[in-house]
Scaffold this motif. Structure first.
Motif, PDB file in Angstrom:
ATOM      1  N   UNK A 168      34.054  62.222  60.167  1.00 45.03           N
ATOM      2  CA  UNK A 168      33.514  63.419  59.535  1.00 45.03           C
ATOM      3  C   UNK A 168      34.208  63.696  58.217  1.00 45.03           C
ATOM      4  N   UNK A 169      33.594  64.577  57.454  1.00 51.18           N
ATOM      5  CA  UNK A 169      34.203  65.094  56.232  1.00 51.18           C
ATOM      6  C   UNK A 169      34.439  66.582  56.456  1.00 51.18           C
ATOM      7  N   UNK A 170      35.678  67.005  56.247  1.00 47.08           N
ATOM      8  CA  UNK A 170      36.031  68.422  56.377  1.00 47.08           C
ATOM      9  C   UNK A 170      35.378  69.177  55.214  1.00 47.08           C
ATOM     10  N   UNK A 171      34.713  70.283  55.517  1.00 48.00           N
ATOM     11  CA  UNK A 171      33.972  71.007  54.486  1.00 48.00           C
ATOM     12  C   UNK A 171      34.478  72.434  54.291  1.00 48.00           C
ATOM     13  N   UNK A 172      34.326  73.254  55.300  1.00 48.35           N
ATOM     14  CA  UNK A 172      34.530  74.705  55.160  1.00 48.35           C
ATOM     15  C   UNK A 172      35.972  75.105  55.458  1.00 48.35           C
ATOM     16  N   UNK A 173      36.706  75.600  54.445  1.00 48.51           N
ATOM     17  CA  UNK A 173      38.084  76.016  54.689  1.00 48.51           C
ATOM     18  C   UNK A 173      38.171  77.137  55.728  1.00 48.51           C
TER      19      UNK A 173
END
Length: 155
Positions: free
Chosen positions: A128-133
């Protein structure tokens, strides 16, 4: 006061706050500048793998995890088969772009994920790619112990 003066003050305040937002949000950049053909999935943009273990009476992880927004990660979830155990974390799963989940060599590309449950021993790998802080929790459902959860922060 003239209407034009008030509009100019509002516009200036908006531009000022937007430039502050842009300056602070630029801190959380991906891990590399030269993505090349692979884009965000490029090798230089990959963070350390996250290891989670599903075992009866054992801690879920080795401690809290910090991720960089825009970076690519793999989460390996290993179940030892000692019990029927699942893992849930809907808020975390909604804060990432899920590339794929690999279970026994079968690649699944879901739109979203709420939880995984293991009836037998096995390994599932999520990329996955981390998106939302933010700060999120992944835990074994219906447990209250701190050792049965992992806190994941996306910066």
């Amino acid at each position: 006061m003239p209407k034009g003066f008030f509009a100019a003050v509002v516009a200036l305040a908006t531009v000022s706050s937007m430039s502050t937002f842009i300056a602070t949000s630029a801190v959380a950049a991906p891990l590399c500048d030269k993505f090349g053909f692979a884009g965000l999935l490029a090798k230089c943009n990959r963070g350390e793998p996250i290891e989670l273990t599903l075992a009866s009476g054992q801690p879920l992880g080795k401690g809290d995890v910090a991720l960089q927004s825009g970076a690519y990660y793999e989460m390996r979830i290993t179940a030892d088969g000692s019990a029927e155990i699942g893992i849930s974390g809907a808020s975390f799963f909604r804060a990432i772009w899920l590339n794929e989940v690999v279970i026994n060599g079968i690649e699944v590309r879901p739109m979203a994920l709420d939880s995984l449950e293991f009836d037998k021993a096995g390994v599932a790998t999520m990329s996955f790619i981390a998106i939302k802080p933010g700060v999120y929790e992944v835990r074994i459902p219906n447990t209250t112990s701190d050792s049965q959860k992992v806190t994941i922060s996306i910066q």
